[in-house]
Motif scaffolding. Structure first.
Motif, PDB file in Angstrom:
ATOM      1  N   HIS A 229     -11.282 -30.881  53.819  1.00  0.00           N
ATOM      2  CA  HIS A 229     -10.961 -30.840  52.394  1.00  0.00           C
ATOM      3  C   HIS A 229     -11.578 -29.601  51.739  1.00  0.00           C
ATOM      4  N   ILE A 230     -12.611 -29.056  52.374  1.00  0.00           N
ATOM      5  CA  ILE A 230     -13.269 -27.844  51.892  1.00  0.00           C
ATOM      6  C   ILE A 230     -13.212 -26.805  53.005  1.00  0.00           C
ATOM      7  N   PRO A 231     -12.699 -25.607  52.735  1.00  0.00           N
ATOM      8  CA  PRO A 231     -12.579 -24.579  53.774  1.00  0.00           C
ATOM      9  C   PRO A 231     -13.929 -24.216  54.379  1.00  0.00           C
ATOM     10  N   TYR A 232     -14.036 -24.330  55.690  1.00  0.00           N
ATOM     11  CA  TYR A 232     -15.243 -23.911  56.407  1.00  0.00           C
ATOM     12  C   TYR A 232     -14.893 -23.630  57.867  1.00  0.00           C
ATOM     13  N   MET A 233     -14.512 -24.682  58.611  1.00  0.00           N
ATOM     14  CA  MET A 233     -13.999 -24.450  59.941  1.00  0.00           C
ATOM     15  C   MET A 233     -12.664 -23.702  59.831  1.00  0.00           C
ATOM     16  N   LYS A 234     -12.385 -22.890  60.832  1.00  0.00           N
ATOM     17  CA  LYS A 234     -11.159 -22.073  60.832  1.00  0.00           C
ATOM     18  C   LYS A 234     -11.109 -21.191  59.581  1.00  0.00           C
ATOM     19  N   ALA A 235     -12.273 -20.665  59.195  1.00  0.00           N
ATOM     20  CA  ALA A 235     -12.368 -19.911  57.942  1.00  0.00           C
ATOM     21  C   ALA A 235     -11.501 -18.664  57.963  1.00  0.00           C
ATOM     22  N   GLU A 236     -11.240 -18.135  59.168  1.00  0.00           N
ATOM     23  CA  GLU A 236     -10.460 -16.904  59.247  1.00  0.00           C
ATOM     24  C   GLU A 236      -9.048 -17.060  58.690  1.00  0.00           C
ATOM     25  N   GLN A 237      -8.533 -18.288  58.662  1.00  0.00           N
ATOM     26  CA  GLN A 237      -7.178 -18.479  58.154  1.00  0.00           C
ATOM     27  C   GLN A 237      -7.112 -18.393  56.629  1.00  0.00           C
ATOM     28  N   TYR A 238      -8.266 -18.406  55.974  1.00  0.00           N
ATOM     29  CA  TYR A 238      -8.297 -18.291  54.513  1.00  0.00           C
ATOM     30  C   TYR A 238      -8.462 -16.847  54.060  1.00  0.00           C
ATOM     31  N   ILE A 239      -8.650 -15.936  55.019  1.00  0.00           N
ATOM     32  CA  ILE A 239      -8.781 -14.512  54.704  1.00  0.00           C
ATOM     33  C   ILE A 239      -7.399 -13.878  54.795  1.00  0.00           C
ATOM     34  N   PRO A 240      -6.994 -13.063  53.827  1.00  0.00           N
ATOM     35  CA  PRO A 240      -5.651 -12.469  53.854  1.00  0.00           C
ATOM     36  C   PRO A 240      -5.373 -11.718  55.147  1.00  0.00           C
ATOM     37  N   ASP A 241      -4.105 -11.702  55.560  1.00  0.00           N
ATOM     38  CA  ASP A 241      -3.708 -11.026  56.788  1.00  0.00           C
ATOM     39  C   ASP A 241      -3.980  -9.533  56.739  1.00  0.00           C
ATOM     40  N   GLU A 242      -4.006  -8.959  55.541  1.00  0.00           N
ATOM     41  CA  GLU A 242      -4.266  -7.529  55.414  1.00  0.00           C
ATOM     42  C   GLU A 242      -5.681  -7.171  55.854  1.00  0.00           C
ATOM     43  N   LEU A 243      -6.568  -8.161  55.890  1.00  0.00           N
ATOM     44  CA  LEU A 243      -7.925  -7.950  56.379  1.00  0.00           C
ATOM     45  C   LEU A 243      -7.947  -8.337  57.849  1.00  0.00           C
ATOM     46  N   LYS A 244      -7.750  -7.342  58.722  1.00  0.00           N
ATOM     47  CA  LYS A 244      -7.655  -7.605  60.155  1.00  0.00           C
ATOM     48  C   LYS A 244      -9.024  -7.997  60.702  1.00  0.00           C
ATOM     49  N   ILE A 245      -9.066  -9.112  61.443  1.00  0.00           N
ATOM     50  CA  ILE A 245     -10.332  -9.616  61.992  1.00  0.00           C
ATOM     51  C   ILE A 245     -10.324  -9.433  63.502  1.00  0.00           C
ATOM     52  N   HIS A 246     -11.189  -8.596  63.997  1.00  0.00           N
ATOM     53  CA  HIS A 246     -11.375  -8.490  65.442  1.00  0.00           C
ATOM     54  C   HIS A 246     -12.714  -7.828  65.718  1.00  0.00           C
ATOM     55  N   GLY A 247     -13.122  -7.853  66.973  1.00  0.00           N
ATOM     56  CA  GLY A 247     -14.417  -7.294  67.349  1.00  0.00           C
ATOM     57  C   GLY A 247     -15.561  -8.111  66.786  1.00  0.00           C
ATOM     58  N   PRO A 248     -16.586  -7.471  66.222  1.00  0.00           N
ATOM     59  CA  PRO A 248     -17.763  -8.180  65.686  1.00  0.00           C
ATOM     60  C   PRO A 248     -17.430  -9.153  64.563  1.00  0.00           C
ATOM     61  N   ASP A 249     -16.291  -8.950  63.893  1.00  0.00           N
ATOM     62  CA  ASP A 249     -15.923  -9.858  62.801  1.00  0.00           C
ATOM     63  C   ASP A 249     -15.789 -11.298  63.274  1.00  0.00           C
ATOM     64  N   ILE A 250     -15.363 -11.468  64.519  1.00  0.00           N
ATOM     65  CA  ILE A 250     -15.166 -12.819  65.049  1.00  0.00           C
ATOM     66  C   ILE A 250     -16.482 -13.579  65.061  1.00  0.00           C
ATOM     67  N   LYS A 251     -17.540 -12.915  65.456  1.00  0.00           N
ATOM     68  CA  LYS A 251     -18.862 -13.559  65.509  1.00  0.00           C
ATOM     69  C   LYS A 251     -19.326 -13.964  64.121  1.00  0.00           C
ATOM     70  N   ILE A 252     -18.893 -13.234  63.106  1.00  0.00           N
ATOM     71  CA  ILE A 252     -19.337 -13.495  61.734  1.00  0.00           C
ATOM     72  C   ILE A 252     -18.615 -14.699  61.141  1.00  0.00           C
ATOM     73  N   PHE A 253     -17.302 -14.798  61.360  1.00  0.00           N
ATOM     74  CA  PHE A 253     -16.495 -15.773  60.629  1.00  0.00           C
ATOM     75  C   PHE A 253     -16.049 -16.972  61.455  1.00  0.00           C
ATOM     76  N   GLN A 254     -16.049 -16.872  62.761  1.00  0.00           N
ATOM     77  CA  GLN A 254     -15.563 -17.994  63.556  1.00  0.00           C
ATOM     78  C   GLN A 254     -16.642 -19.060  63.703  1.00  0.00           C
ATOM     79  N   VAL A 255     -16.332 -20.293  63.311  1.00  0.00           N
ATOM     80  CA  VAL A 255     -17.272 -21.409  63.353  1.00  0.00           C
ATOM     81  C   VAL A 255     -16.940 -22.289  64.551  1.00  0.00           C
ATOM     82  N   GLN A 256     -17.944 -22.618  65.340  1.00  0.00           N
ATOM     83  CA  GLN A 256     -17.724 -23.421  66.539  1.00  0.00           C
ATOM     84  C   GLN A 256     -18.603 -24.668  66.578  1.00  0.00           C
TER      85      GLN A 256
END
Length: 563
Positions: A229-256
């Motif tokens: 109900h509150i964005p947290y897991m899968k947080a990368e899907q709430y970031i606009p597509d224009e902000l490409k996420i790869h490399g070190p960004d994955i470690k920052i935003f991906q919640v496991q």
């Protein structure tokens, strides 16, 4: 030119029988007399082929350079977190939280955080000053935030994607080919105890809820996060597509993993201290976070008699746990921890149950037999029967625990957005995700039931005993009079401490641990019930029970009994 290219081909046209050939742009032969195109093509020698391929490769390289310009925005890590905070604020508004939480509270907290970290809202650009001049300038607040206060709406503004931090945002790093963000690689290496992270976004949310004194506890917040109900897991899907996420960004935003209660509590206190926030609005008796209110809420949810609320109020009052000075969050106070409102309330209930029923695997069953004999006569109000309550709650707890285990097993941690560590492996990751999606669908078909993607309606109550046609006994209106008649006073002489040994030093942490084998089964069941309601580890609530007991023991339980 066509004559030279076609002079060696003497076959007549199959349509008009003429020998008058020309070449199309695709190097195919065509009859100049009747314009019939045949399958014959011009033979190109190796030297000419090499030259042609070079031109094609050159054109392709040019197209790639063009696509590179279309890769998306140059963005900073803090901007992506700003999008996530915006979505979290909007989700809280949908849950019924005060509309001010987005523009007037979280927005101001975020601006102050950026300023304190010297990232944004400073007077001058970093590159225009020497280090000494820069530090001096950054120590002075921007005029916009000079008189910062959450009650002041003058600095309010929507947390918007169009803001993009504008001219305020500065960075010493250049765009990295190994990261989608401008500063992702440096951000990962940064050694800052309060560096922005996904758990810290929840600290922003909880701090805002405390400021508004909303009816959402931290355990509720974490449960809403798990139920998405509150964005947290899968947080990368709430970031606009224009902000490409790869490399070190994955470690920052991906919640496991799920956020931990103790971690968010600690980060919330550290965040409030770091921001130099003033004392929060007082938690008075009419506020939801007051123990008298929360205890009533958890008594209802645990299907316990309403009369227990009188006892929880007495214990809280005796220990000054209901005092506004103690309850109100003050980041600058000497006490270096926050009040855990929900944990403290359920611990008060457990202590009261021990006072009245002892929970030593003997006394509570004896009292239950007396209540059962009295209830068979059906005279007057039903007496609370601990045994019947235990059987009812055991069935409910076991069923709910199985459902929760199934939900966790079915939970898909990764979003549909493709995350990859380099451009070379993007195709591999895309293929794997598609295969996983297909397998998931196939197994769902084999099971003859598709997974339920619908979210459960958000509620602060995990158990509701007021619904119509409920097939289990509701104990809210049952009386404790029988217990008081059986005991001229509470079982103070039989009371046992929940900790095996009292700590004599603040360094020792043994009482924060919990071993089921060292405690009566009744106590373990009650502890497990409330921990499940809060979705917490047993040791957290057990520790709070020990704390309350040690404070209460100094009073030798005097003054709790009605005169």
């Amino acid at each position: 030119m066509d004559d030279e290219d076609t002079r060696d081909y003497k076959e007549p046209c199959p349509q008009c029988s003429e020998v008058n050939w020309g070449l199309t742009e695709e190097s195919k032969f065509y009859c100049k007399s009747c314009h019939t195109v045949i399958e014959k093509t011009k033979e190109i020698d190796p030297i000419e082929t090499y030259s042609l391929n070079s031109k094609v490769q050159s054109i392709n390289r040019g197209l790639k350079r063009k696509r590179k310009d279309e890769k998306g925005w140059d963005w900073f890590v803090c901007e992506a977190f700003q999008f996530i905070l915006q979505k979290q604020a909007e989700a809280l508004q949908k849950l019924g939280v005060d509309a001010r939480i987005k523009d007037d509270v979280i927005c101001n907290l975020w601006r102050r955080y950026l300023q304190k970290n010297k990232v944004a809202y400073v007077k001058r650009k970093l590159g225009s000053l020497t280090d000494s001049e820069s530090n001096a300038s950054l120590s002075e607040p921007d005029s916009e935030l000079e008189a910062f206060g959450l009650e002041d709406n003058s600095t309010g503004g929507e947390i918007s994607a169009t803001d993009r931090l504008g001219n305020h945002l500065q960075s010493e790093s250049a765009t990295s080919v190994c990261s989608g963000s401008v500063d992702g690689r440096l951000f990962v290496k940064e050694n800052n105890p309060l560096k922005m992270s996904m758990p810290l976004t929840l600290a922003f949310c909880y701090l805002s809820l405390l400021w508004l004194r909303e009816s959402i506890t931290l355990s509720d917040l974490l449960r809403f996060v798990f139920n998405e109900h509150i964005p947290y897991m899968k947080a990368e899907q709430y970031i606009p597509d224009e902000l490409k996420i790869h490399g070190p960004d994955i470690k920052i935003f991906q919640v496991q993993y799920l956020p931990e209660y103790s971690v968010i509590t600690k980060k919330t206190f550290e965040l409030g201290t770091f921001l130099d926030l003033p004392r929060f609005p007082p938690i008075t008796e009419n506020c939801y976070l007051h123990p008298n209110v929360l205890c009533m809420k958890y008594l209802m949810e645990a299907n316990l008699p309403d009369e227990l609320h009188v006892w929880t109020s007495r214990v809280a009052n005796k220990l000054c746990l209901d005092d506004a000075t103690y309850l109100t969050f003050d980041p600058l106070q000497e006490r270096k921890k926050m009040v855990q409102y929900d944990v403290q309330s359920v611990a008060l209930i457990i202590v009261v149950l021990k006072l009245l029923f002892v929970l030593d695997d003997h006394t509570e069953w004896t009292l239950a037999e007396c209540a059962s004999r009295s209830n068979k006569n059906k005279k007057g109000k039903m007496l609370f029967d601990y045994k019947e309550w235990y059987k009812t709650m055991k069935v409910t707890l076991d069923k709910s625990q199985r459902q929760l285990a199934e939900e966790k097993a079915r939970f898909i941690w990764k979003s549909n957005r493709i995350l990859y560590y380099s451009k070379n492996v993007k195709g591999v990751f895309t293929k794997r995700k598609q295969m996983a999606r297909n397998l998931h669908q196939q197994f769902s078909n084999l099971a003859e039931s598709a997974p339920d993607d619908g979210k459960q309606s958000p509620s602060s109550f995990l158990f509701n005993w007021e619904e119509e046609n409920i097939d289990m006994t509701c104990f809210h209106g049952h009386s404790l009079e029988g217990i008081m008649q059986q005991n001229a006073k509470t079982k103070n002489s039989d009371y046992w401490l929940s900790s095996l040994k009292k700590c004599r030093t603040k360094i020792c942490k043994h009482w924060t641990l919990y071993d089921e084998s060292n405690f009566p089964r009744s106590y373990h069941f009650v502890l497990s019930l409330f921990c499940f309601m809060l979705r917490l580890e047993l040791c957290i609530v057990h520790h709070e029970v020990c704390s309350i007991e040690y404070q209460l023991f100094n009073y030798k339980f005097k003054g709790l009994q009605k005169n």
